[in-house]
Scaffold this motif. Structure first.
Motif, PDB file in Angstrom:
ATOM      1  N   PHE A   1       0.832  -1.201   0.000  1.00  0.00           N
ATOM      2  CA  PHE A   1       0.000   0.000   0.000  1.00  0.00           C
ATOM      3  C   PHE A   1       0.863   1.246   0.000  1.00  0.00           C
ATOM      4  O   PHE A   1       1.883   1.317   0.689  1.00  0.00           O
ATOM      5  CB  PHE A   1      -0.969  -0.036   1.187  1.00  0.00           C
ATOM      6  CG  PHE A   1      -1.958  -1.154   1.052  1.00  0.00           C
ATOM      7  CD1 PHE A   1      -3.103  -0.993   0.301  1.00  0.00           C
ATOM      8  CD2 PHE A   1      -1.696  -2.395   1.616  1.00  0.00           C
ATOM      9  CE1 PHE A   1      -3.992  -2.049   0.134  1.00  0.00           C
ATOM     10  CE2 PHE A   1      -2.576  -3.444   1.456  1.00  0.00           C
ATOM     11  CZ  PHE A   1      -3.725  -3.273   0.712  1.00  0.00           C
TER      12      PHE A   1
ATOM     13  N   HIS B   1      -9.661  -2.418   3.683  1.00  0.00           N
ATOM     14  CA  HIS B   1      -8.424  -1.755   4.096  1.00  0.00           C
ATOM     15  C   HIS B   1      -8.368  -0.309   3.619  1.00  0.00           C
ATOM     16  O   HIS B   1      -7.931   0.579   4.351  1.00  0.00           O
ATOM     17  CB  HIS B   1      -7.198  -2.522   3.591  1.00  0.00           C
ATOM     18  CG  HIS B   1      -5.918  -1.873   4.001  1.00  0.00           C
ATOM     19  ND1 HIS B   1      -5.454  -1.905   5.299  1.00  0.00           N
ATOM     20  CD2 HIS B   1      -5.022  -1.129   3.299  1.00  0.00           C
ATOM     21  CE1 HIS B   1      -4.327  -1.224   5.369  1.00  0.00           C
ATOM     22  NE2 HIS B   1      -4.042  -0.747   4.169  1.00  0.00           N
ATOM     23  N   LEU B   2      -8.784  -0.079   2.382  1.00  0.00           N
ATOM     24  CA  LEU B   2      -8.692   1.260   1.789  1.00  0.00           C
ATOM     25  C   LEU B   2      -9.958   2.089   1.957  1.00  0.00           C
ATOM     26  O   LEU B   2      -9.997   3.244   1.533  1.00  0.00           O
ATOM     27  CB  LEU B   2      -8.358   1.134   0.299  1.00  0.00           C
ATOM     28  CG  LEU B   2      -6.965   0.530  -0.001  1.00  0.00           C
ATOM     29  CD1 LEU B   2      -6.851   0.166  -1.460  1.00  0.00           C
ATOM     30  CD2 LEU B   2      -5.863   1.482   0.428  1.00  0.00           C
TER      31      LEU B   2
ATOM     32  N   SER C   1      -4.245  -8.236   9.607  1.00  0.00           N
ATOM     33  CA  SER C   1      -3.857  -8.935  10.844  1.00  0.00           C
ATOM     34  C   SER C   1      -4.519 -10.302  10.987  1.00  0.00           C
ATOM     35  O   SER C   1      -4.727 -10.779  12.097  1.00  0.00           O
ATOM     36  CB  SER C   1      -4.194  -8.076  12.068  1.00  0.00           C
ATOM     37  OG  SER C   1      -3.543  -6.840  11.994  1.00  0.00           O
TER      38      SER C   1
ATOM     39  N   ASP D   1       0.571   4.145   1.219  1.00  0.00           N
ATOM     40  CA  ASP D   1       0.764   4.879   2.465  1.00  0.00           C
ATOM     41  C   ASP D   1       1.618   4.093   3.469  1.00  0.00           C
ATOM     42  O   ASP D   1       1.856   4.558   4.581  1.00  0.00           O
ATOM     43  CB  ASP D   1      -0.581   5.254   3.090  1.00  0.00           C
ATOM     44  CG  ASP D   1      -1.427   4.048   3.467  1.00  0.00           C
ATOM     45  OD1 ASP D   1      -0.964   2.895   3.335  1.00  0.00           O
ATOM     46  OD2 ASP D   1      -2.571   4.266   3.924  1.00  0.00           O
ATOM     47  N   GLY D   2       2.078   2.905   3.063  1.00  0.00           N
ATOM     48  CA  GLY D   2       2.932   2.101   3.931  1.00  0.00           C
ATOM     49  C   GLY D   2       2.219   1.488   5.115  1.00  0.00           C
ATOM     50  O   GLY D   2       2.846   0.972   6.037  1.00  0.00           O
ATOM     51  N   SER D   3       0.898   1.514   5.093  1.00  0.00           N
ATOM     52  CA  SER D   3       0.107   1.076   6.248  1.00  0.00           C
ATOM     53  C   SER D   3       0.061  -0.437   6.430  1.00  0.00           C
ATOM     54  O   SER D   3      -0.162  -0.915   7.532  1.00  0.00           O
ATOM     55  CB  SER D   3      -1.322   1.607   6.143  1.00  0.00           C
ATOM     56  OG  SER D   3      -1.936   1.096   4.957  1.00  0.00           O
ATOM     57  N   ALA D   4       0.259  -1.158   5.348  1.00  0.00           N
ATOM     58  CA  ALA D   4       0.121  -2.609   5.447  1.00  0.00           C
ATOM     59  C   ALA D   4       0.665  -3.271   4.206  1.00  0.00           C
ATOM     60  O   ALA D   4       1.029  -2.615   3.220  1.00  0.00           O
ATOM     61  CB  ALA D   4      -1.352  -2.970   5.627  1.00  0.00           C
ATOM     62  N   LYS D   5       0.659  -4.605   4.261  1.00  0.00           N
ATOM     63  CA  LYS D   5       1.034  -5.413   3.109  1.00  0.00           C
ATOM     64  C   LYS D   5       0.168  -6.667   3.156  1.00  0.00           C
ATOM     65  O   LYS D   5      -0.005  -7.246   4.226  1.00  0.00           O
ATOM     66  CB  LYS D   5       2.524  -5.763   3.186  1.00  0.00           C
ATOM     67  CG  LYS D   5       2.997  -6.707   2.100  1.00  0.00           C
ATOM     68  CD  LYS D   5       4.510  -6.753   2.036  1.00  0.00           C
ATOM     69  CE  LYS D   5       5.082  -7.808   2.915  1.00  0.00           C
ATOM     70  NZ  LYS D   5       6.516  -8.052   2.676  1.00  0.00           N
TER      71      LYS D   5
END
Length: 109
Positions: free
Chosen positions: A44, A100-101, A68, A46-50
């Motif tokens: 992502f 997520h988004l 998670s 914004d670096g928030s997750a993968k």
């Protein structure tokens, strides 16, 4: 249950189809797709997750690590599905991306 060769063939095909759908959606989606050693990653912006998509040959499942949670998809009626919900790989991925988004306009396939 699929034998190992059939699992590899079907999981490779399923993940390749998913990758193509993700590539088509990534331009406006806020994420990018990369593949490395048979593992598909959605990163992502914004670096928030993968999100990580991995074929697990010993148990003949495709595993998704996202939000998670670990999702374990099994082969059923010609596709990989999440037993709990009955969602197929691409539909489940679309839902996870939307959650997520916070964007219900994301469409895969």
């Amino acid at each position: 249950m699929l034998d190992e060769a059939a699992f590899r063939r079907e999981s490779d095909s399923a993940l390749e189809s998913l990758k193509q759908a993700l590539i088509e959606a990534e331009e406006d989606g806020g994420f990018e797709v990369e593949e490395k050693n048979g593992v598909l990653n959605v990163l992502f912006e914004d670096g928030s997750a993968k999100f990580v998509f991995t074929p697990n040959t010993p148990v003949r499942q495709i595993w998704i690590s996202a939000l998670s949670t670990s999702f374990k998809l099994e082969w059923h009626d010609g596709q990989f599905v999440l037993p709990k919900t009955g969602e197929a790989l691409q539909l489940l991925t679309q839902r996870l991306l939307r959650e997520h988004l916070s964007d219900d306009s994301i469409t895969l396939g």
